[in-house]
Write a protein that holds these residues in place. Sequence first.
Motif, mmCIF file in Angstrom:
data_model
loop_
_atom_site.group_PDB
_atom_site.id
_atom_site.type_symbol
_atom_site.label_atom_id
_atom_site.label_comp_id
_atom_site.label_asym_id
_atom_site.label_seq_id
_atom_site.Cartn_x
_atom_site.Cartn_y
_atom_site.Cartn_z
ATOM 1 N N ASN A 1 -0.644 6.930 2.542
ATOM 2 C CA ASN A 1 0.665 6.273 2.653
ATOM 3 C C ASN A 1 1.430 6.458 1.339
ATOM 4 O OD1 ASN A 1 0.080 5.242 5.240
ATOM 5 N ND2 ASN A 1 -1.008 3.505 4.327
ATOM 6 N N PRO A 2 1.969 7.661 1.081
ATOM 7 C CA PRO A 2 2.639 7.876 -0.200
ATOM 8 C C PRO A 2 3.942 7.100 -0.347
ATOM 9 C CG PRO A 2 2.812 9.842 1.167
ATOM 10 C CD PRO A 2 1.946 8.873 1.902
ATOM 11 N N SER A 3 4.583 6.763 0.737
ATOM 12 C CA SER A 3 5.858 6.051 0.637
ATOM 13 C C SER A 3 5.702 4.564 0.898
ATOM 14 C CB SER A 3 6.861 6.651 1.631
ATOM 15 O OG SER A 3 6.358 6.507 2.952
ATOM 16 N N SER A 4 4.492 4.122 0.941
ATOM 17 C CA SER A 4 4.249 2.723 1.262
ATOM 18 C C SER A 4 4.658 1.830 0.098
ATOM 19 C CB SER A 4 2.767 2.521 1.578
ATOM 20 O OG SER A 4 2.485 1.163 1.731
ATOM 21 N N SER A 5 4.901 0.578 0.414
ATOM 22 C CA SER A 5 5.228 -0.392 -0.636
ATOM 23 C C SER A 5 3.986 -0.765 -1.440
ATOM 24 C CB SER A 5 5.844 -1.647 -0.005
ATOM 25 O OG SER A 5 4.896 -2.247 0.874
ATOM 26 N N ARG A 6 2.835 -0.384 -0.953
ATOM 27 C CA ARG A 6 1.590 -0.700 -1.660
ATOM 28 C C ARG A 6 1.154 0.418 -2.598
ATOM 29 N NH1 ARG A 6 -2.494 -4.070 2.064
ATOM 30 N NH2 ARG A 6 -1.030 -5.644 2.743
ATOM 31 N N LEU A 7 2.001 1.388 -2.818
ATOM 32 C CA LEU A 7 1.634 2.505 -3.692
ATOM 33 C C LEU A 7 1.352 2.016 -5.112
ATOM 34 C CD1 LEU A 7 1.292 5.574 -3.807
ATOM 35 C CD2 LEU A 7 3.681 5.722 -4.507
ATOM 36 N N LEU A 8 2.199 1.138 -5.619
ATOM 37 C CA LEU A 8 2.007 0.627 -6.979
ATOM 38 C C LEU A 8 0.736 -0.211 -7.077
ATOM 39 C CD1 LEU A 8 3.057 0.302 -9.852
ATOM 40 C CD2 LEU A 8 4.326 -1.707 -9.069
ATOM 41 N N SER A 9 0.527 -1.079 -6.090
ATOM 42 C CA SER A 9 -0.673 -1.923 -6.162
ATOM 43 C C SER A 9 -1.939 -1.084 -6.013
ATOM 44 C CB SER A 9 -0.623 -3.012 -5.090
ATOM 45 O OG SER A 9 -0.671 -2.435 -3.800
ATOM 46 N N ASN A 10 -1.916 -0.073 -5.140
ATOM 47 C CA ASN A 10 -3.076 0.815 -5.018
ATOM 48 C C ASN A 10 -3.297 1.621 -6.294
ATOM 49 O OD1 ASN A 10 -3.899 0.088 -2.438
ATOM 50 N ND2 ASN A 10 -2.498 1.529 -1.454
ATOM 51 N N GLY A 11 -2.203 2.013 -6.940
ATOM 52 C CA GLY A 11 -2.325 2.738 -8.210
ATOM 53 C C GLY A 11 -2.926 1.883 -9.305
ATOM 54 N N ILE A 12 -2.517 0.616 -9.362
ATOM 55 C CA ILE A 12 -3.071 -0.293 -10.377
ATOM 56 C C ILE A 12 -4.548 -0.553 -10.109
ATOM 57 C CG2 ILE A 12 -2.980 -2.659 -11.246
ATOM 58 C CD1 ILE A 12 0.062 -2.527 -10.841
ATOM 59 N N VAL A 13 -4.880 -0.788 -8.831
ATOM 60 C CA VAL A 13 -6.285 -1.022 -8.482
ATOM 61 C C VAL A 13 -7.124 0.211 -8.778
ATOM 62 C CG1 VAL A 13 -7.848 -1.407 -6.535
ATOM 63 C CG2 VAL A 13 -5.800 -2.804 -6.778
ATOM 64 N N GLY A 14 -6.591 1.386 -8.439
ATOM 65 C CA GLY A 14 -7.327 2.627 -8.711
ATOM 66 C C GLY A 14 -7.531 2.871 -10.194
ATOM 67 N N ALA A 15 -6.506 2.600 -11.007
ATOM 68 C CA ALA A 15 -6.641 2.787 -12.457
ATOM 69 C C ALA A 15 -7.654 1.806 -13.049
ATOM 70 C CB ALA A 15 -5.281 2.623 -13.120
ATOM 71 N N ALA A 16 -7.607 0.554 -12.570
ATOM 72 C CA ALA A 16 -8.569 -0.432 -13.065
ATOM 73 C C ALA A 16 -9.986 -0.045 -12.672
ATOM 74 C CB ALA A 16 -8.218 -1.815 -12.518
ATOM 75 N N ASP A 17 -10.159 0.396 -11.420
ATOM 76 C CA ASP A 17 -11.500 0.808 -10.981
ATOM 77 C C ASP A 17 -11.987 2.039 -11.748
ATOM 78 O OD1 ASP A 17 -11.818 -1.261 -9.230
ATOM 79 O OD2 ASP A 17 -11.149 -0.147 -7.462
ATOM 80 N N LEU A 18 -11.083 2.966 -12.037
ATOM 81 C CA LEU A 18 -11.476 4.148 -12.813
ATOM 82 C C LEU A 18 -11.922 3.761 -14.227
ATOM 83 C CD1 LEU A 18 -11.723 7.233 -12.975
ATOM 84 C CD2 LEU A 18 -9.345 7.280 -13.763
ATOM 85 N N ALA A 19 -11.177 2.848 -14.866
ATOM 86 C CA ALA A 19 -11.552 2.402 -16.217
ATOM 87 C C ALA A 19 -12.899 1.682 -16.195
ATOM 88 C CB ALA A 19 -10.464 1.492 -16.784
ATOM 89 N N ILE A 20 -13.099 0.808 -15.208
ATOM 90 C CA ILE A 20 -14.370 0.088 -15.107
ATOM 91 C C ILE A 20 -15.516 1.056 -14.872
ATOM 92 C CG2 ILE A 20 -15.673 -1.550 -13.691
ATOM 93 C CD1 ILE A 20 -12.967 -3.017 -13.244
ATOM 94 N N ALA A 21 -15.298 2.026 -13.961
ATOM 95 C CA ALA A 21 -16.359 2.993 -13.659
ATOM 96 C C ALA A 21 -16.698 3.828 -14.888
ATOM 97 C CB ALA A 21 -15.935 3.900 -12.506
ATOM 98 N N ALA A 22 -15.673 4.303 -15.591
ATOM 99 C CA ALA A 22 -15.930 5.148 -16.770
ATOM 100 C C ALA A 22 -16.672 4.375 -17.859
ATOM 101 C CB ALA A 22 -14.612 5.700 -17.308
ATOM 102 N N LEU A 23 -16.237 3.148 -18.120
ATOM 103 C CA LEU A 23 -16.870 2.365 -19.190
ATOM 104 C C LEU A 23 -18.299 1.965 -18.841
ATOM 105 C CD1 LEU A 23 -13.884 0.123 -20.292
ATOM 106 C CD2 LEU A 23 -15.104 1.757 -21.718
ATOM 107 N N THR A 24 -18.510 1.508 -17.622
ATOM 108 C CA THR A 24 -19.857 1.031 -17.281
ATOM 109 C C THR A 24 -20.854 2.178 -17.148
ATOM 110 O OG1 THR A 24 -19.199 0.930 -14.958
ATOM 111 C CG2 THR A 24 -19.106 -1.113 -16.220
ATOM 112 N N VAL A 25 -20.416 3.310 -16.589
ATOM 113 C CA VAL A 25 -21.347 4.441 -16.468
ATOM 114 C C VAL A 25 -21.662 5.004 -17.850
ATOM 115 C CG1 VAL A 25 -21.580 6.792 -15.595
ATOM 116 C CG2 VAL A 25 -20.749 4.992 -14.090
ATOM 117 N N ALA A 26 -20.628 5.161 -18.692
ATOM 118 C CA ALA A 26 -20.882 5.645 -20.061
ATOM 119 C C ALA A 26 -21.750 4.653 -20.836
ATOM 120 C CB ALA A 26 -19.561 5.876 -20.779
ATOM 121 N N GLY A 27 -21.509 3.366 -20.636
ATOM 122 C CA GLY A 27 -22.319 2.361 -21.310
ATOM 123 C C GLY A 27 -23.759 2.352 -20.827
ATOM 124 N N ALA A 28 -23.954 2.541 -19.519
ATOM 125 C CA ALA A 28 -25.326 2.585 -18.991
ATOM 126 C C ALA A 28 -26.080 3.777 -19.555
ATOM 127 C CB ALA A 28 -25.301 2.640 -17.467
#
Length: 195
Positions: free
Chosen positions: A79-106
Amino acid sequence: MTQPPQPYPGTGPQQYSPLPPAYGGQSAYGGQFPAQPPPPAPPTAYFGATAVAAATLASVIGLVATIGFVVAVIRMIGNPSSSRLLSNGIVGAADLAIAALTVAGAIGLFKRAPAGRVCVLVGCGLAVLDIVVFMIVGLGSSFVRKSAPPTLQMTFPSGFLWLIVPVAALVLAAHRATGAWLLPKTPPAPYHPGW
């Protein structure tokens, strides 16, 4: 007549005891013994159980965050034109940061690198913040939509259950045994016979 032997002037008769000085007897030697250093304390054994447990929990958090990132990207592509694009982008960026930090930390904790501990602490802190925001947003949307029971039944139990994992990883990574296990180990002094 012979006289009995006289002690040297200024010395009295010495008392001898079969017990060593530690047991209350007096020493036959009247002088001072040289100072002995105290025996070294036995080393405390840290087998890294807390560090391994923190790394394992961080790996689980990293795996779940990676799945969350993939789901957010799929939603953004679907849904590229959806109104949830920004919220999905924020959630995706947060999940990417969490995944990168926790995997690198492990990985860092498994390799006994102190930077791994910092990455796990930061990544798990972000995961706790992410889950709390998820719960608050779920609570707010339930009041806006006036559908409190179904949304709350999904948001709060799963949120509290998932909050256990990053909090446990935070506690284990911050534990002093994890820090002691990550300290560099000094090799024992070499043995030189005859010294």
